[in-house]
Motif scaffolding. Structure first.
Motif, short mmCIF file in Angstrom:
data_model
loop_
_atom_site.label_atom_id
_atom_site.label_comp_id
_atom_site.label_asym_id
_atom_site.label_seq_id
_atom_site.Cartn_x
_atom_site.Cartn_y
_atom_site.Cartn_z
N GLU A 97 44.78 38.61 -53.21
CA GLU A 97 44.97 38.98 -51.81
C GLU A 97 46.42 39.39 -51.56
O GLU A 97 46.68 40.38 -50.89
N LYS A 98 47.35 38.65 -52.11
CA LYS A 98 48.77 38.97 -51.93
C LYS A 98 49.09 40.35 -52.48
O LYS A 98 49.73 41.17 -51.80
N TYR A 99 48.64 40.61 -53.70
CA TYR A 99 49.00 41.88 -54.34
C TYR A 99 48.34 43.08 -53.67
O TYR A 99 49.00 44.12 -53.51
N ILE A 100 47.09 42.96 -53.27
CA ILE A 100 46.49 44.12 -52.61
C ILE A 100 47.07 44.32 -51.21
O ILE A 100 47.17 45.44 -50.74
N PHE A 101 47.50 43.22 -50.57
CA PHE A 101 48.17 43.34 -49.28
C PHE A 101 49.51 44.07 -49.46
O PHE A 101 49.83 45.00 -48.72
N LEU A 102 50.29 43.62 -50.44
CA LEU A 102 51.61 44.23 -50.67
C LEU A 102 51.48 45.69 -51.09
O LEU A 102 52.35 46.51 -50.77
N ALA A 103 50.40 46.03 -51.78
CA ALA A 103 50.18 47.42 -52.18
C ALA A 103 49.66 48.26 -51.02
O ALA A 103 49.72 49.49 -51.07
N GLY A 104 49.15 47.61 -49.98
CA GLY A 104 48.66 48.33 -48.81
C GLY A 104 47.37 49.08 -49.05
O GLY A 104 47.11 50.09 -48.40
N VAL A 105 46.54 48.59 -49.95
CA VAL A 105 45.27 49.24 -50.24
C VAL A 105 44.14 48.51 -49.51
O VAL A 105 44.32 47.43 -48.97
N HIS A 106 42.98 49.14 -49.53
CA HIS A 106 41.81 48.58 -48.84
C HIS A 106 41.58 47.15 -49.28
O HIS A 106 41.64 46.86 -50.45
N PRO A 107 41.37 46.25 -48.39
CA PRO A 107 41.14 46.39 -46.95
C PRO A 107 42.40 46.29 -46.11
O PRO A 107 42.32 46.20 -44.89
N TYR A 108 43.57 46.30 -46.75
CA TYR A 108 44.83 46.13 -46.03
C TYR A 108 45.53 47.44 -45.72
O TYR A 108 46.74 47.47 -45.54
N SER A 109 44.79 48.50 -45.60
CA SER A 109 45.42 49.79 -45.33
C SER A 109 45.46 50.11 -43.84
O SER A 109 46.07 51.09 -43.44
N GLY A 110 44.85 49.27 -43.02
CA GLY A 110 44.83 49.53 -41.58
C GLY A 110 45.99 48.88 -40.85
O GLY A 110 46.85 48.22 -41.43
N GLY A 111 45.98 49.04 -39.55
CA GLY A 111 47.06 48.52 -38.70
C GLY A 111 47.04 47.01 -38.54
O GLY A 111 48.06 46.42 -38.21
N ASP A 112 45.91 46.39 -38.78
CA ASP A 112 45.81 44.93 -38.62
C ASP A 112 45.86 44.22 -39.98
O ASP A 112 45.27 43.18 -40.17
N ALA A 113 46.60 44.77 -40.91
CA ALA A 113 46.64 44.27 -42.29
C ALA A 113 47.12 42.82 -42.36
O ALA A 113 46.53 42.01 -43.07
N PHE A 114 48.19 42.49 -41.64
CA PHE A 114 48.71 41.13 -41.72
C PHE A 114 47.72 40.12 -41.16
O PHE A 114 47.50 39.06 -41.75
N GLU A 115 47.10 40.46 -40.04
CA GLU A 115 46.12 39.55 -39.45
C GLU A 115 44.94 39.34 -40.40
O GLU A 115 44.45 38.22 -40.55
N LEU A 116 44.53 40.41 -41.06
CA LEU A 116 43.44 40.32 -42.03
C LEU A 116 43.84 39.45 -43.22
O LEU A 116 43.07 38.63 -43.71
N LEU A 117 45.08 39.61 -43.68
CA LEU A 117 45.58 38.78 -44.78
C LEU A 117 45.51 37.30 -44.40
O LEU A 117 45.00 36.48 -45.17
N VAL A 118 46.01 36.98 -43.23
CA VAL A 118 46.01 35.59 -42.79
C VAL A 118 44.58 35.06 -42.72
O VAL A 118 44.29 33.96 -43.20
N GLU A 119 43.67 35.82 -42.15
CA GLU A 119 42.26 35.39 -42.05
C GLU A 119 41.67 35.14 -43.43
O GLU A 119 41.00 34.13 -43.66
N ARG A 120 41.90 36.06 -44.36
CA ARG A 120 41.30 35.94 -45.69
C ARG A 120 41.92 34.80 -46.48
O ARG A 120 41.22 34.04 -47.15
N VAL A 121 43.24 34.66 -46.41
CA VAL A 121 43.91 33.57 -47.13
C VAL A 121 43.48 32.22 -46.57
O VAL A 121 43.13 31.31 -47.32
N GLU A 122 43.50 32.09 -45.26
CA GLU A 122 43.10 30.82 -44.65
C GLU A 122 41.62 30.53 -44.92
O GLU A 122 41.23 29.38 -45.06
N GLY A 123 40.82 31.58 -45.02
CA GLY A 123 39.41 31.40 -45.38
C GLY A 123 39.24 30.85 -46.79
O GLY A 123 38.42 29.96 -47.03
#
Length: 143
Positions: A97-123
């Motif tokens: 999750e960290k690496y795909i977030f930092l790379a900015g690729v799907h699913p973290y390519s949108g405007g709500d990437a950080f919020e999605l990261l937090v949701e997925r990590v906490e999940g």
């Protein structure tokens, strides 16, 4: 908590914790398994000494048998192998999750990437906690 703080204080901390616990459980699982294997191999060797066997050899075989049974029970009780695999899986999932977030690729390519990261990590973390609670309930029900 901002993006950088979350990544360092929460995500990196959790990756480190799961990584350390996976390693600890792996080491204990392997240590106990090696001891059980060696003790199990010694039983027929010492028993096969035949006429040269002494009372001490018989006692040694008995002690080995007790240790094998006790350590096998400890492995079942503490579930070192299961914990090792579960912790490693969670650590690697968090890293992914960290690496795909930092790379900015799907699913973290949108405007709500950080919020999605937090949701997925906490999940992932919550799922791990749920597994522990489930194991605790199953253990209590078995006793």
């Amino acid at each position: 908590m901002g993006r950088e703080d979350y990544i360092v204080q929460r995500l990196e901390d959790q990756i480190s914790w799961y990584d350390d616990k996976a390693g600890w459980n792996q080491r204990w699982f392997r240590r106990l398994q090696v001891f059980i294997i060696v003790a199990g191999a010694l039983v027929p060797f010492v028993s096969g000494l035949g006429s040269t066997a002494s009372v001490w050899d018989d006692a040694f075989v008995g002690v080995l048998g007790v240790l094998i049974a006790a350590l096998t029970a400890v492995l079942g009780l503490y579930k070192f192998q299961e914990n090792w695999v579960q912790y490693r899986t969670t650590a690697e999932s968090l890293k992914r999750e960290k690496y795909i977030f930092l790379a900015g690729v799907h699913p973290y390519s949108g405007g709500d990437a950080f919020e999605l990261l937090v949701e997925r990590v906490e999940g992932l973390i919550s799922s791990e906690h749920d597994n522990w609670a489930k194991q605790g309930i199953e253990t209590v029900e078995k006793t």
